[in-house]
Design an enzyme around this catalytic site. Sequence first.
Site, PDB file in Angstrom:
ATOM      1  N   ASP A  92      -5.690 -36.043  27.285  1.00 23.12           N
ATOM      2  CA  ASP A  92      -5.744 -34.501  27.510  1.00 23.12           C
ATOM      3  C   ASP A  92      -7.356 -34.079  27.847  1.00 23.12           C
ATOM      4  O   ASP A  92      -8.330 -35.180  27.471  1.00 23.12           O
ATOM      5  CB  ASP A  92      -5.208 -33.954  26.555  1.00 23.12           C
ATOM      6  CG  ASP A  92      -5.424 -33.378  24.460  1.00 23.12           C
ATOM      7  OD1 ASP A  92      -6.607 -34.776  25.445  1.00 23.12           O
ATOM      8  OD2 ASP A  92      -4.953 -33.814  24.134  1.00 23.12           O
ATOM      9  N   ASP A 276       5.735 -34.737  25.970  1.00 21.35           N
ATOM     10  CA  ASP A 276       4.233 -35.339  24.151  1.00 21.35           C
ATOM     11  C   ASP A 276       4.756 -33.674  23.378  1.00 21.35           C
ATOM     12  O   ASP A 276       4.710 -32.398  23.631  1.00 21.35           O
ATOM     13  CB  ASP A 276       3.308 -35.295  24.252  1.00 21.35           C
ATOM     14  CG  ASP A 276       2.062 -33.790  24.509  1.00 21.35           C
ATOM     15  OD1 ASP A 276       1.730 -33.516  23.283  1.00 21.35           O
ATOM     16  OD2 ASP A 276       2.178 -33.191  25.481  1.00 21.35           O
ATOM     17  N   CYS A 314      22.034 -44.377  13.673  1.00 26.11           N
ATOM     18  CA  CYS A 314      20.345 -44.693  14.602  1.00 26.11           C
ATOM     19  C   CYS A 314      20.287 -46.672  14.172  1.00 26.11           C
ATOM     20  O   CYS A 314      20.037 -46.986  12.768  1.00 26.11           O
ATOM     21  CB  CYS A 314      19.698 -44.020  13.221  1.00 26.11           C
ATOM     22  SG  CYS A 314      17.362 -43.983  14.310  1.00 26.11           S
ATOM     23  N   CYS A 316      17.129 -47.798  14.359  1.00 24.71           N
ATOM     24  CA  CYS A 316      15.164 -47.824  14.176  1.00 24.71           C
ATOM     25  C   CYS A 316      15.257 -48.727  12.404  1.00 24.71           C
ATOM     26  O   CYS A 316      16.455 -48.975  12.181  1.00 24.71           O
ATOM     27  CB  CYS A 316      14.490 -46.793  13.384  1.00 24.71           C
ATOM     28  SG  CYS A 316      15.259 -45.633  12.191  1.00 24.71           S
ATOM     29  N   CYS A 319      16.357 -46.694   9.060  1.00 21.93           N
ATOM     30  CA  CYS A 319      18.198 -46.843   9.207  1.00 21.93           C
ATOM     31  C   CYS A 319      18.703 -48.023   9.456  1.00 21.93           C
ATOM     32  O   CYS A 319      19.664 -48.173   8.369  1.00 21.93           O
ATOM     33  CB  CYS A 319      19.021 -46.385  10.317  1.00 21.93           C
ATOM     34  SG  CYS A 319      17.700 -44.599  10.509  1.00 21.93           S
ATOM     35  N   HIS A 358      11.574 -43.264  12.443  1.00 20.86           N
ATOM     36  CA  HIS A 358      12.872 -42.909  12.987  1.00 20.86           C
ATOM     37  C   HIS A 358      12.517 -42.063  13.695  1.00 20.86           C
ATOM     38  O   HIS A 358      13.062 -41.432  14.552  1.00 20.86           O
ATOM     39  CB  HIS A 358      13.630 -42.398  11.686  1.00 20.86           C
ATOM     40  CG  HIS A 358      14.568 -41.323  11.700  1.00 20.86           C
ATOM     41  ND1 HIS A 358      16.087 -42.124  11.938  1.00 20.86           N
ATOM     42  CD2 HIS A 358      14.984 -39.880  12.053  1.00 20.86           C
ATOM     43  CE1 HIS A 358      17.061 -41.224  12.809  1.00 20.86           C
ATOM     44  NE2 HIS A 358      15.915 -40.254  12.297  1.00 20.86           N
TER      45      HIS A 358
END
Length: 394
Positions: A92, A276, A314, A316, A319, A358
């Site tokens: 940015d 974002d 999930c 990930c 998880c 997660h």
Amino acid sequence: MLQFDLLATDPSSHARRGTLTLNHGVVQTPIFMPVGTYGTVKGVMPRSLHDMGAQIILGNTFHLWMRPGTEVMQSFGGLHQFEKWDKPILTDSGGFQVWSLGAMRKITEQGVHFSSPVNGDKLFMSPEVSMQIQTTLNSDIVMQLDECTPYWQGDKSAGHITTEREARTSMEMSLRWAKRSQDEFARLNNPNALFGIVQGGMFESLREESLAALVAMDFPGYAVGGVSVGEPKDEMLRIMAHTPHLLPAHKPRYLMGVGTPEDLVQGVADGVDMFDCVMPTRNARNGTIFTRYGDLKLRNARHKTDHQPIDTTCTCYACAGTSGVSWDQGGREGFSRAYLHHLDRCGEMLGPMLATVHNLHYYLNLMSEVRASLETGKFAEFRSHFKEDRSRGV
């Protein structure tokens, strides 16, 4: 370098599927970009970002200018080598951070004079300075310096909502700064891509004026700024519905600083390609977890003895562990809600790290599912299932 290829569109909305080719790789859109303010996505190892499918991350021009400074960045050849990230980076301009300094800064036509929040030094940020810093960072996508038009003028309790006249003055200066950013970017012979930022507050007519002027400047890509700056949710949604799809179809569209999973799916329907937001990382550190079936408040006492993972569907690491197999597929290697609740109560750093893994995985997987639905022409069906699932509760 920037090349945007439009692969599919949705007949029932403004949603689209594309690829964005940049100097450090190809990004599949729509995409969510994890925020790495100081050259790191808080609480996440770079390898974990790769594993969860992050394609592009953000860096913060203002904060990296403060620390470690441009001399250090120059010695590493830019941000990629410094933080050991070999995929694209967007930086940015520093405009939002300067705006958020409040009384510590003074905005003029030339730029912004302010006191460093790090050591109190008197500093000056202009479109030219922002381009120089971002060139040193060597980010794949560079953002113009703009003035972030606030929803409230002054303190919310004592100020007033920004008027159309005030929003116009701000928007027009951002346009002049856009041209100065573009000129300096060209003078520096920066090989990356510069995006213009549409401003105009909550006024559709000003948004259209800003958009038309920026399109005439022919930027490689465009962002919609000045949302999620204190306005009511319905006002943000109104600008989301109005502005992104008016931008050129053959160029990428970026909605800055937004938002919840629902905001992302709605933003895609409104024609946005890139998002974002700090929500998945910040909320994770505060014990709020995003799941397919709604938001989970990890600090609630009911999780103290819960053997379930955060989200049974999930895959990930938090998880599903190293197996990458969700509980509903027979996997049993993940961490329990009880364990994460315990870590949070004890202030152990592993707690927010697992929660962040997660949340980011959820956001990135959500965008992957959005892309798949667009490829198969089932985006409307996906939106319906998404809303139903998110309202189900965890």
